[in-house]
Motif scaffolding. Structure first.
Motif, short mmCIF file in Angstrom:
data_model
loop_
_atom_site.label_atom_id
_atom_site.label_comp_id
_atom_site.label_asym_id
_atom_site.label_seq_id
_atom_site.Cartn_x
_atom_site.Cartn_y
_atom_site.Cartn_z
N LEU A 291 -18.86 19.31 4.34
CA LEU A 291 -19.47 20.21 3.75
C LEU A 291 -18.80 20.79 2.35
O LEU A 291 -19.77 21.46 1.57
N ARG A 292 -18.26 20.03 1.17
CA ARG A 292 -17.24 20.67 0.61
C ARG A 292 -17.20 19.43 0.05
O ARG A 292 -15.72 18.59 0.88
N ILE A 293 -16.78 18.57 -1.62
CA ILE A 293 -16.21 17.82 -1.79
C ILE A 293 -15.40 18.24 -2.68
O ILE A 293 -16.90 18.46 -3.88
N LYS A 294 -14.62 17.75 -3.24
CA LYS A 294 -13.90 18.52 -4.83
C LYS A 294 -13.37 17.58 -4.99
O LYS A 294 -12.07 17.48 -4.77
N GLY A 295 -13.02 17.41 -6.89
CA GLY A 295 -12.28 16.73 -7.48
C GLY A 295 -12.14 16.21 -8.20
O GLY A 295 -13.25 17.17 -9.20
N LEU A 296 -10.67 16.52 -9.08
CA LEU A 296 -10.77 15.59 -10.29
C LEU A 296 -10.10 13.96 -10.64
O LEU A 296 -9.60 13.65 -9.93
N LEU A 297 -11.70 13.48 -10.64
CA LEU A 297 -11.03 12.07 -10.68
C LEU A 297 -10.46 11.89 -11.72
O LEU A 297 -11.40 11.79 -13.65
N VAL B 6 -15.62 17.08 -10.46
CA VAL B 6 -16.89 16.11 -9.49
C VAL B 6 -16.92 17.10 -8.24
O VAL B 6 -16.44 17.50 -7.54
N HIS B 7 -18.23 17.47 -7.97
CA HIS B 7 -18.58 18.35 -7.01
C HIS B 7 -19.46 17.62 -6.40
O HIS B 7 -20.88 17.29 -6.59
N GLY B 8 -19.25 17.90 -4.82
CA GLY B 8 -20.70 17.66 -3.04
C GLY B 8 -20.84 19.20 -2.74
O GLY B 8 -19.06 19.28 -2.20
N VAL B 9 -21.50 19.27 -2.93
CA VAL B 9 -21.80 20.25 -1.78
C VAL B 9 -22.64 19.41 -0.82
O VAL B 9 -24.03 19.54 -0.75
N GLN B 10 -22.69 19.42 0.40
CA GLN B 10 -23.21 18.65 1.96
C GLN B 10 -23.62 17.71 1.13
O GLN B 10 -22.88 16.76 0.55
N HIS B 11 -24.22 17.08 1.55
CA HIS B 11 -25.39 15.82 0.93
C HIS B 11 -24.91 15.81 0.29
O HIS B 11 -25.63 15.09 -0.60
N PHE B 12 -24.92 16.50 -1.13
CA PHE B 12 -25.31 16.21 -2.38
C PHE B 12 -24.08 16.72 -3.49
O PHE B 12 -24.06 17.06 -3.81
N LEU B 13 -24.30 14.84 -3.94
CA LEU B 13 -23.40 15.55 -5.09
C LEU B 13 -23.90 15.42 -6.57
O LEU B 13 -24.96 14.44 -6.80
N HIS B 14 -22.92 16.13 -7.16
CA HIS B 14 -23.49 17.32 -7.97
C HIS B 14 -22.80 16.02 -9.57
O HIS B 14 -22.40 15.23 -9.29
N ARG C 143 -7.37 12.76 -7.29
CA ARG C 143 -7.22 14.23 -6.29
C ARG C 143 -9.11 14.25 -6.37
O ARG C 143 -9.61 14.93 -7.07
N LEU C 144 -8.67 14.17 -4.97
CA LEU C 144 -9.80 14.91 -3.82
C LEU C 144 -9.70 15.21 -3.03
O LEU C 144 -9.31 15.18 -1.79
N ILE C 145 -10.70 16.61 -2.46
CA ILE C 145 -10.64 17.29 -1.78
C ILE C 145 -11.78 17.31 -0.95
O ILE C 145 -13.10 17.40 -1.42
N VAL C 146 -11.74 17.15 0.44
CA VAL C 146 -13.12 17.31 1.49
C VAL C 146 -12.81 17.78 2.41
O VAL C 146 -11.57 18.27 3.16
N ILE C 147 -13.61 19.03 2.80
CA ILE C 147 -13.51 20.47 3.13
C ILE C 147 -14.53 19.50 4.43
O ILE C 147 -16.23 19.16 4.56
N ALA C 148 -14.36 19.40 5.78
CA ALA C 148 -15.25 18.93 6.80
C ALA C 148 -15.19 19.62 8.20
O ALA C 148 -13.97 20.18 8.36
N ASP C 149 -16.58 19.54 9.16
CA ASP C 149 -16.06 19.92 10.03
C ASP C 149 -15.82 18.71 11.03
O ASP C 149 -16.37 18.06 10.85
N ARG C 150 -15.10 18.63 11.47
CA ARG C 150 -14.86 18.48 13.35
C ARG C 150 -14.86 16.71 12.73
O ARG C 150 -15.48 16.00 13.43
#
Ligand SMILES: Nc1nc2c(ncn2[C@@H]2O[C@H](COP(=O)(O)OP(=O)(O)OP(=O)(O)O)[C@@H](O)[C@H]2O)c(=O)[nH]1
Length: 328
Positions: free
Chosen positions: A254-260, A269-277, A293-300
């Motif tokens: 669902l979401r990838i968000k991080g500070l690399l 860095v920002h990913g929204v579903q399959h799209f990496l900005h 640090r990277l946060i990944v929000i995922a469904d199941r």
């Protein structure tokens, strides 16, 4: 503004994960017009990033309300706003803007604002703004009921990312939004560039009874993982790992968000579903920490499944999972 009402207006900024809420707030804080804002951020996950990514606030108060979304936020709204009010003499502000987590149902966040006796004399709800991602919005509205709820409760709808979405997709999304909420005025904004007067139009809020209700169906199976990387990473290795992850589990991410730490420099860095900005270099590190640090929000998805895609990046000092549990 109704002259006699001295209560502080509160605007709720809602919108699904990665739709552009923080970008909007960041852009607002750079405008001179909106007056002094107090920003309250409610993020899903244990390692809050939005405060770091929002940038400099020129003295505006930023309160970070971590923890779990709407499920637990009722009491937090009361204590956070009372705390904020107490700070007012020291750090004056004219308006509160609450950025909700992308998974949050705005209903329970609004409820204490109109019901809690401690708050109703001090604050008034000025409106709900829903940020909708032009690229992913139609899909999200089809898959995530909470997303429909966010739009349905909105007094204003802001369409983000129409600069990178196909015009036909934008038209179809607008039609769908008009079906869900035909009353809310809608405008497009590139990277949050919107007139504050439009956003904070007094009297925009619809009767508060329409804000009732609370869905918890967004919570099941959705979890946030925080991954830490000890060594600086390269964009190529990172983008490859994210590409493999989204290829394998596209629907579940669902979401990838991080500070690399990209070769020593801080990059958001920002990913929204399959799209990496595209990566966004930051002028400075927001704190003393230099690990990525990277946060990944995922469904199941399990943590091990997510983690395995990053196994060849120097990894993992620490990992954690936070689930959105139904606390009520
Ligand atoms: N091209 C383009 N990118 C945008 C626009 N608005 C936001 N973005 C990008 O979308 C990504 C996610 O934006 P955020 O503002 O972090 O989204 P958010 O809603 O705060 O995300 P969560 O807090 O995780 O729900 C970032 O890379 C932004 O730069 C826009 O209008 N156009």
């Amino acid at each position: 503004m109704s002259g006699a009402d001295s209560r502080i207006p509160v605007t709720l900024v809602t919108g699904f994960l990665g739709s552009g809420k923080t970008t909007l707030l960041s852009a607002l804080l750079r405008q001179p017009e909106p007056g002094r804002l107090a920003i309250v951020i409610n993020e899903f996950g244990e390692v809050p990033l939005d405060q770091a990514l929002i940038g400099r606030t020129e003295g505006q108060v930023v309160v970070l309300s971590g923890g779990c979304l709407c499920c637990a936020i009722g009491g937090d709204v009361v204590s956070t706003l009372l705390g904020l009010h107490a700070l007012r003499a020291e750090k004056p502000f004219e308006r509160v803007v609450i950025e909700t987590s992308g998974l949050a149902d705005p209903g329970p966040i609004l409820a204490p604002l109109v019901q809690a006796p401690e708050l109703t004399g001090l604050f008034r709800v000025d409106g709900v703004v829903a940020v909708v991602d032009a690229l992913q919005g139609l899909r999200e509205l089809g898959r995530q009921r909470v997303c429909v709820k966010q739009v349905a409760l909105a007094d204003r709808i802001l369409l983000s990312k129409s600069d990178i979405a196909a015009p036909l997709a934008v038209t179809r999304l607008r039609d769908r939004l008009a079906e869900i909420n035909p009353w809310a005025p809608l405008t497009t904004a590139n990277h949050g560039a919107v007139d504050a007067a439009w956003l904070f139009d007094p009297g925009a809020a619809r009767p508060i009874c329409e804000h009732a209700g609370h869905d918890h169906d967004h919570s099941h199976g959705i979890g946030a993982f925080c991954l830490w990387f000890d060594q600086p990473v390269t964009w190529e290795a990172f983008a490859r790992a994210v590409g493999d992850l989204t290829e394998a589990h596209g629907e579940a991410i669902l979401r990838i968000k991080g500070l690399l730490n990209l070769n020593g420099r801080p990059v958001a860095v920002h990913g929204v579903q399959h799209f990496l900005h595209p990566p966004e270099p930051l002028p400075d590190w927001p704190d003393q920490e230099r690990r990525s640090r990277l946060i990944v929000i995922a469904d199941r998805l399990t943590e091990a499944e997510v983690r395995s895609f990053f196994s060849n990046m120097d990894f993992v000092a620490q990992a954690s999972r936070k689930e959105c549990a139904d606390a009520s």
